[in-house]
Design a protein around this motif. Structure first.
Motif, PDB file in Angstrom:
ATOM      1  N   UNK A  56       0.836  -1.199   0.000  1.00  0.00           N
ATOM      2  CA  UNK A  56       0.000   0.000   0.000  1.00  0.00           C
ATOM      3  C   UNK A  56       0.873   1.252   0.000  1.00  0.00           C
ATOM      4  N   UNK A  57       1.874   1.278   0.862  1.00  0.00           N
ATOM      5  CA  UNK A  57       2.757   2.437   0.943  1.00  0.00           C
ATOM      6  C   UNK A  57       3.528   2.632  -0.358  1.00  0.00           C
ATOM      7  N   UNK A  58       4.008   1.549  -0.948  1.00  0.00           N
ATOM      8  CA  UNK A  58       4.733   1.654  -2.221  1.00  0.00           C
ATOM      9  C   UNK A  58       3.846   2.238  -3.309  1.00  0.00           C
ATOM     10  N   UNK A  59       2.591   1.776  -3.372  1.00  0.00           N
ATOM     11  CA  UNK A  59       1.656   2.291  -4.380  1.00  0.00           C
ATOM     12  C   UNK A  59       1.384   3.776  -4.157  1.00  0.00           C
ATOM     13  N   UNK A  60       1.220   4.163  -2.908  1.00  0.00           N
ATOM     14  CA  UNK A  60       0.946   5.568  -2.600  1.00  0.00           C
ATOM     15  C   UNK A  60       2.166   6.447  -2.878  1.00  0.00           C
ATOM     16  N   UNK A  61       3.355   5.964  -2.576  1.00  0.00           N
ATOM     17  CA  UNK A  61       4.571   6.716  -2.902  1.00  0.00           C
ATOM     18  C   UNK A  61       4.729   6.874  -4.405  1.00  0.00           C
ATOM     19  N   UNK A  62       4.485   5.802  -5.119  1.00  0.00           N
ATOM     20  CA  UNK A  62       4.592   5.834  -6.585  1.00  0.00           C
ATOM     21  C   UNK A  62       3.624   6.852  -7.177  1.00  0.00           C
ATOM     22  N   UNK A  63       2.467   7.023  -6.554  1.00  0.00           N
ATOM     23  CA  UNK A  63       1.463   7.984  -7.014  1.00  0.00           C
ATOM     24  C   UNK A  63       1.704   9.388  -6.449  1.00  0.00           C
ATOM     25  N   UNK A  64       2.759   9.559  -5.659  1.00  0.00           N
ATOM     26  CA  UNK A  64       3.145  10.846  -5.078  1.00  0.00           C
ATOM     27  C   UNK A  64       2.155  11.352  -4.030  1.00  0.00           C
ATOM     28  N   UNK A  65       1.681  10.443  -3.192  1.00  0.00           N
ATOM     29  CA  UNK A  65       0.786  10.777  -2.087  1.00  0.00           C
ATOM     30  C   UNK A  65       1.608  11.480  -0.998  1.00  0.00           C
ATOM     31  N   UNK A  66       1.182  12.673  -0.574  1.00  0.00           N
ATOM     32  CA  UNK A  66       2.010  13.433   0.369  1.00  0.00           C
ATOM     33  C   UNK A  66       2.027  12.817   1.764  1.00  0.00           C
ATOM     34  N   UNK A  67       0.938  12.180   2.182  1.00  0.00           N
ATOM     35  CA  UNK A  67       0.962  11.463   3.466  1.00  0.00           C
ATOM     36  C   UNK A  67       1.993  10.338   3.417  1.00  0.00           C
ATOM     37  N   UNK A  68       2.060   9.639   2.293  1.00  0.00           N
ATOM     38  CA  UNK A  68       3.019   8.538   2.149  1.00  0.00           C
ATOM     39  C   UNK A  68       4.452   9.054   2.207  1.00  0.00           C
ATOM     40  N   UNK A  69       4.703  10.214   1.605  1.00  0.00           N
ATOM     41  CA  UNK A  69       6.051  10.797   1.685  1.00  0.00           C
ATOM     42  C   UNK A  69       6.403  11.140   3.128  1.00  0.00           C
ATOM     43  N   UNK A  70       5.461  11.715   3.849  1.00  0.00           N
ATOM     44  CA  UNK A  70       5.713  12.051   5.251  1.00  0.00           C
ATOM     45  C   UNK A  70       6.026  10.798   6.064  1.00  0.00           C
ATOM     46  N   UNK A  71       5.196   9.780   5.919  1.00  0.00           N
ATOM     47  CA  UNK A  71       5.379   8.535   6.683  1.00  0.00           C
ATOM     48  C   UNK A  71       6.704   7.874   6.318  1.00  0.00           C
ATOM     49  N   UNK A  72       6.998   7.787   5.028  1.00  0.00           N
ATOM     50  CA  UNK A  72       8.257   7.185   4.575  1.00  0.00           C
ATOM     51  C   UNK A  72       9.443   7.965   5.148  1.00  0.00           C
ATOM     52  N   UNK A  73       9.340   9.284   5.141  1.00  0.00           N
ATOM     53  CA  UNK A  73      10.403  10.112   5.701  1.00  0.00           C
ATOM     54  C   UNK A  73      10.624   9.855   7.182  1.00  0.00           C
ATOM     55  N   UNK A  74       9.545   9.749   7.918  1.00  0.00           N
ATOM     56  CA  UNK A  74       9.661   9.487   9.358  1.00  0.00           C
ATOM     57  C   UNK A  74      10.308   8.128   9.608  1.00  0.00           C
ATOM     58  N   UNK A  75       9.889   7.118   8.865  1.00  0.00           N
ATOM     59  CA  UNK A  75      10.452   5.774   9.002  1.00  0.00           C
ATOM     60  C   UNK A  75      11.938   5.791   8.656  1.00  0.00           C
ATOM     61  N   UNK A  76      12.273   6.416   7.535  1.00  0.00           N
ATOM     62  CA  UNK A  76      13.669   6.447   7.107  1.00  0.00           C
ATOM     63  C   UNK A  76      14.536   7.222   8.104  1.00  0.00           C
ATOM     64  N   UNK A  77      14.061   8.355   8.555  1.00  0.00           N
ATOM     65  CA  UNK A  77      14.867   9.190   9.444  1.00  0.00           C
ATOM     66  C   UNK A  77      15.065   8.546  10.813  1.00  0.00           C
ATOM     67  N   UNK A  78      13.983   8.049  11.402  1.00  0.00           N
ATOM     68  CA  UNK A  78      14.063   7.587  12.782  1.00  0.00           C
ATOM     69  C   UNK A  78      14.291   6.087  12.934  1.00  0.00           C
ATOM     70  N   UNK A  79      13.679   5.271  12.096  1.00  0.00           N
ATOM     71  CA  UNK A  79      13.824   3.828  12.264  1.00  0.00           C
ATOM     72  C   UNK A  79      15.017   3.293  11.480  1.00  0.00           C
ATOM     73  N   UNK A  80      15.143   3.676  10.223  1.00  0.00           N
ATOM     74  CA  UNK A  80      16.198   3.133   9.369  1.00  0.00           C
ATOM     75  C   UNK A  80      17.500   3.911   9.480  1.00  0.00           C
ATOM     76  N   UNK A  81      17.466   5.016  10.214  1.00  0.00           N
ATOM     77  CA  UNK A  81      18.652   5.850  10.406  1.00  0.00           C
ATOM     78  C   UNK A  81      19.218   6.366   9.083  1.00  0.00           C
ATOM     79  N   UNK A  82      18.364   6.541   8.079  1.00  0.00           N
ATOM     80  CA  UNK A  82      18.775   7.099   6.806  1.00  0.00           C
ATOM     81  C   UNK A  82      18.258   8.538   6.774  1.00  0.00           C
TER      82      UNK A  82
END
Length: 148
Positions: free
Chosen positions: A68-94
């Motif tokens: 679901x998240x991949x599909x939303x990111x591919x479609x440029x969903x802004x909520x998905x970008x925010x969530x992906x950013x939070x995951x990458x910054x805090x959980x994945x340390x990227x």
């Protein structure tokens, strides 16, 4: 249901995308009751505007909904970008990729994204930039956003 099936597909998709934009619960109920109509989130019309507010509030929940998240990111969903950013910054340390996604959300008008983007800029030593970003939040929404 006969009426919905008789409509042109682009009109049905528009209706379902608006339902998804306003309420994730109503969207998922629509998908469950109309499986044959192909309103899945891999359809860009639906994925772009799908309301992901439960994931915005608790980004780690999105780890259970990778497709679901991949599909939303591919479609440029802004909520998905925010969530992906939070995951990458805090959980994945990227932090670079995390800031990139949060920046996309921020520039697209995502208020939580703009607030977090400003706070993260201050945290990494770019205090003046961070303060400017936060000060640019709309006055009536900025205060309630910070309180939430």
């Amino acid at each position: 249901m006969q009426t919905l099936e008789a409509m042109p597909e682009d009109m049905r998709l528009l209706i379902v995308s608006k339902v998804g934009q306003n309420s994730p619960v109503d969207y998922f109920n629509t998908v469950l009751t109309c499986r044959s109509l192909s309103f899945r989130p891999d359809n860009p019309s639906v994925a772009k505007d799908l309301n992901l507010s439960p994931f915005v509030k608790k980004p780690l929940l999105s780890n259970q909904y990778e497709s679901l998240m991949d599909a939303c990111l591919k479609a440029d969903n802004i909520d998905a970008h925010f969530v992906k950013g939070m995951i990458q910054f805090f959980q994945s340390q990227n932090q670079v990729l995390g800031l990139h996604h949060i920046h996309i959300a921020s520039k697209s008008g995502h208020l939580q994204g703009r607030y977090i983007f400003g706070v993260l800029f201050m945290a990494i030593g770019e205090t003046d930039k961070g303060i400017k970003i936060i000060n640019d939040l709309p006055e009536e929404k900025g205060i309630s956003l910070v309180e939430d």
